[in-house]
Motif scaffolding. Sequence first.
Motif, PDB file in Angstrom:
ATOM      1  N   UNK A 300       0.852  -1.203   0.000  1.00 26.59           N
ATOM      2  CA  UNK A 300       0.000   0.000   0.000  1.00 26.59           C
ATOM      3  C   UNK A 300       0.883   1.246   0.000  1.00 26.59           C
ATOM      4  N   UNK A 301       2.171   1.045  -0.215  1.00 23.83           N
ATOM      5  CA  UNK A 301       3.128   2.150  -0.250  1.00 23.83           C
ATOM      6  C   UNK A 301       3.921   2.222   1.032  1.00 23.83           C
ATOM      7  N   UNK A 302       3.257   1.778   2.140  1.00 19.08           N
ATOM      8  CA  UNK A 302       3.954   1.728   3.444  1.00 19.08           C
ATOM      9  C   UNK A 302       4.572   0.346   3.634  1.00 19.08           C
ATOM     10  N   UNK A 303       3.861  -0.701   3.176  1.00 18.55           N
ATOM     11  CA  UNK A 303       4.370  -2.073   3.415  1.00 18.55           C
ATOM     12  C   UNK A 303       3.441  -3.111   2.828  1.00 18.55           C
ATOM     13  N   UNK A 312     -12.147  -1.689   8.523  1.00 17.52           N
ATOM     14  CA  UNK A 312     -13.525  -1.516   8.027  1.00 17.52           C
ATOM     15  C   UNK A 312     -13.698  -2.337   6.766  1.00 17.52           C
ATOM     16  N   UNK A 313     -14.925  -2.807   6.530  1.00 20.45           N
ATOM     17  CA  UNK A 313     -15.185  -3.733   5.421  1.00 20.45           C
ATOM     18  C   UNK A 313     -14.849  -3.116   4.072  1.00 20.45           C
ATOM     19  N   UNK A 314     -15.200  -1.855   3.895  1.00 18.58           N
ATOM     20  CA  UNK A 314     -14.986  -1.226   2.577  1.00 18.58           C
ATOM     21  C   UNK A 314     -13.797  -0.266   2.595  1.00 18.58           C
ATOM     22  N   UNK A 315     -12.852  -0.539   3.473  1.00 13.33           N
ATOM     23  CA  UNK A 315     -11.646   0.296   3.619  1.00 13.33           C
ATOM     24  C   UNK A 315     -10.860   0.346   2.309  1.00 13.33           C
ATOM     25  N   UNK A 316     -10.442   1.559   1.916  1.00 11.10           N
ATOM     26  CA  UNK A 316      -9.672   1.702   0.678  1.00 11.10           C
ATOM     27  C   UNK A 316      -8.178   1.751   0.994  1.00 11.10           C
ATOM     28  N   UNK A 317      -7.385   1.206   0.077  1.00 10.34           N
ATOM     29  CA  UNK A 317      -5.927   1.262   0.229  1.00 10.34           C
ATOM     30  C   UNK A 317      -5.271   1.619  -1.112  1.00 10.34           C
ATOM     31  N   UNK A 318      -4.161   2.350  -1.076  1.00  8.59           N
ATOM     32  CA  UNK A 318      -3.354   2.483  -2.291  1.00  8.59           C
ATOM     33  C   UNK A 318      -2.836   1.094  -2.652  1.00  8.59           C
ATOM     34  N   UNK A 319      -2.649   0.801  -3.956  1.00  9.12           N
ATOM     35  CA  UNK A 319      -2.332  -0.580  -4.327  1.00  9.12           C
ATOM     36  C   UNK A 319      -1.219  -0.570  -5.367  1.00  9.12           C
ATOM     37  N   UNK A 320      -0.109  -1.206  -5.007  1.00  4.92           N
ATOM     38  CA  UNK A 320       1.030  -1.378  -5.919  1.00  4.92           C
ATOM     39  C   UNK A 320       1.290  -2.884  -5.978  1.00  4.92           C
ATOM     40  N   UNK A 321       1.266  -3.480  -7.175  1.00  6.41           N
ATOM     41  CA  UNK A 321       1.411  -4.953  -7.227  1.00  6.41           C
ATOM     42  C   UNK A 321       2.152  -5.353  -8.493  1.00  6.41           C
ATOM     43  N   UNK A 322       2.991  -6.393  -8.371  1.00  4.95           N
ATOM     44  CA  UNK A 322       3.733  -6.899  -9.540  1.00  4.95           C
ATOM     45  C   UNK A 322       5.088  -7.419  -9.119  1.00  4.95           C
ATOM     46  N   UNK A 323       6.092  -7.171  -9.960  1.00  2.78           N
ATOM     47  CA  UNK A 323       7.455  -7.633  -9.646  1.00  2.78           C
ATOM     48  C   UNK A 323       7.939  -6.942  -8.369  1.00  2.78           C
TER      49      UNK A 323
END
Length: 351
Positions: A300-303, A312-323
């Motif tokens: 999520x950028x932090x870890x 919370x059920x609908x909590x939003x997070x920044x998302x970085x995914x891949x290599x």
Amino acid sequence: MVVPQFKLMTIERHILEQQGRHPEATGRLTNLLYDLALAAKLIARETTRAGIANILGATGDENPHGEIQQKLDVYADQVIFRMNDHTGRVCVMASEEHDELLAIPAHHSPGYYVLIYDPLDGSSNIDVNTSIGTIFAIHRKLTPGDGHGTLADVLQPGSKLVAAAYVIYGSSTMLVYSTGNGVHGFTLDPSVGEFLLSHANIRIPSGGDHYSVNHGYQHAWTEGIARYVRWLQGLDEEKRPPLSQRYVGSLVADFHRTLLRGGVFLYPGTEAKPGGKLRLTYEAQPLAFIAAQAGGYASDGLGDILDIQPSALHQRVPFFVGERELVEKAEWFLREYDHAYLEQYARLRGS
Ligand code: AHG
Ligand code: MN
Ligand code: MN
């Protein structure tokens, strides 16, 4: 690159074989995964004939996020709920389309697993015939006893997931799943209605060609994200080989390409929306679980996304995914240039 090979291995037989490796397996998870595969076939049937079956378009209603619900959102949501509300395998469900938890009806006995799902991902792409998907996350019931599940059973870290899966309704319909023993992809043969193993033991390759972000929000990017994207484009002083850009706008489609071809997908937060757009429990956690099982990494950028304790059920997070190397570089740029933003997001995240 993972080259599809069509062994006559159905998903049912594959799940059984996977569960066979766990002597204590009771078959309940196997049956739950069967049920999800069947739900995927029903949704696939509607998506391939959406234009004909008058299932295109909006319902006129809104979901908990104030987004207009598409007919296919509602159809997919109902199919998944009804497939699992009476089997005795699930103690509680949660869906992007419902503000609150979905209890198992009183006249059915609750089960042992928690099912959280995004019934139709990429809704904005339904009416323009672009790939869309469904995302599933499965936890064990945490709270003692065999009663109905609670919010505490749903709000578990991604590291506790028992299984995760997604379906992509594209040029073909694929179901990709992991129960913690690698990632396996199945392609639907509609002529026989079977998902056949086509991508065994998927591993995210290094040296992928693409980065994936919505450049339409460039005006709102924090300095670290703007510098990170320039780094990906080979425009900063390091002059790394430039990546080309792909962005479908359906998370499942952008993730699936990243899983098979490498590279990185990012949906970052901004000062105005520090948590970004994607939801932790039914988008980021299941895809982070699958990415990790395929040798990749999601942050999520932090870890690590899988370490986050949802609040919370609908909590939003920044998302970085891949290599992993590319995702960790994003974390570096954020630490280097976006202290204030990271502090703001860390306060929001709470954990
Ligand atoms: P959903 O249709 O389940 O609400 O998900 C839509 C999400 C995700 O699929 C995609 O990555 C993202 O929305 C695209 O958002 P932007 O249009 O803001 O880029
Ligand atoms: Mn979604
Ligand atoms: Mn959705």
